[in-house]
Scaffold this active site. Structure first.
Site, PDB file in Angstrom:
ATOM      1  CG  ASP A   8      -1.994  -1.052   1.159  1.00 34.63           C
ATOM      2  OD1 ASP A   8      -2.001  -1.838   0.190  1.00 34.63           O
ATOM      3  OD2 ASP A   8      -2.827  -1.108   2.077  1.00 34.63           O
ATOM      4  CG  ASP A 128     -13.075  -1.215  -1.226  1.00 34.90           C
ATOM      5  OD1 ASP A 128     -12.495  -2.295  -1.399  1.00 34.90           O
ATOM      6  OD2 ASP A 128     -12.645  -0.146  -1.675  1.00 34.90           O
TER       7      ASP A 128
END
Length: 240
Positions: A8, A128
């Site tokens: 990330d 998500d």
């Protein structure tokens, strides 16, 4: 089941969020290329890259890293801020093998078909899940639809692979949402699911594999030593 170690990115650094919260960011201060090489050195040929900065501002911010990652021979999934067909095209042209797309897919009823016709399986829908609903725009906005409804809507467009992230478990180490993935596998058995969020042990990976989940993303647990990547790869291909 395939294991996808995660990198990330925020401002060029390897970081991790907790529950998608940018104010709860852990900066590992690590060179992303060095991390990628370390993953490759233990035999993992693939990488899950999330451009957190891109997700926050609405356009990719780490495209320049992609040619370098591709040169290592890694298969790269890249997501974060891909909110136009042009941005998807750019990251695919820069070295990503797949583009993980969330918010854009829900822009209009016609968008999923348009994207699949243009990019095919190069686009992986990123769903998500937050408070039982689909979260978009860097997890700042919840749609009215459930993840199942969202995936059922994407299925007719041609999508057969998806990423489903449990935002509330992401970065917590509390284990994956097995009930969520089990339900999706039962209701959409033809959809290949990548699970992300909360994975913290080999037992978690075995549990996902038992449900028929085809791919799993492992992030914080790798950086904090809770999961050894070489061991995780044994879940993928057990020694005989």
């Amino acid at each position: 089941m395939k294991i996808w170690p995660a990198i990330d990115l925020y401002e060029g650094k390897v970081v991790r969020l907790t529950q998608g919260n940018f104010s709860a960011r852990t900066d590992y201060g690590t060179d992303p290329l060095a991390v990628a090489r370390a993953f490759l050195s233990v035999g993992c040929p693939r990488l899950h890259v999330v451009d957190l900065e891109g997700a926050r501002v609405g356009e990719p911010k780490h495209e320049a890293l992609l040619p370098k990652l591709a040169s290592l021979g890694l298969s790269v999934r890249y997501g974060g801020g891909l909110r136009s067909a042009g941005s998807i095209d750019r990251v695919l042209s820069s070295g990503a093998d797949f583009a993980m797309v969330g918010s854009l897919l829900f822009a209009s009823p016609a968008t999923p078909t348009e994207l699949f016709e243009r990019f095919g399986e190069k686009v992986i829908p990123a769903v998500d899940v937050k408070e039982g609903k689909v979260a978009i725009r860097g997890w700042t906005e919840n749609l009215a639809c459930s993840p199942l409804t969202a995936l059922e809507g994407l299925f007719p467009a041609g999508f057969r692979r998806c990423l489903v992230t449990s935002v509330e478990r992401d970065g917590t180490g509390k284990g994956p949402d097995l009930a969520l993935y089990g339900m999706l596998r039962r209701e959409l058995p033809e959809m290949e699911i990548t699970a992300a969020g909360g994975i913290a042990s080999l037992e978690d990976l075995f549990a996902l594999k038992a449900l028929g989940v085809t791919d799993a993303v492992v992030g914080k647990a790798l950086y904090e030593g809770k999961i050894d990547l070489a061991g995780a790869l044994e879940v993928e291909t057990p020694c005989s």
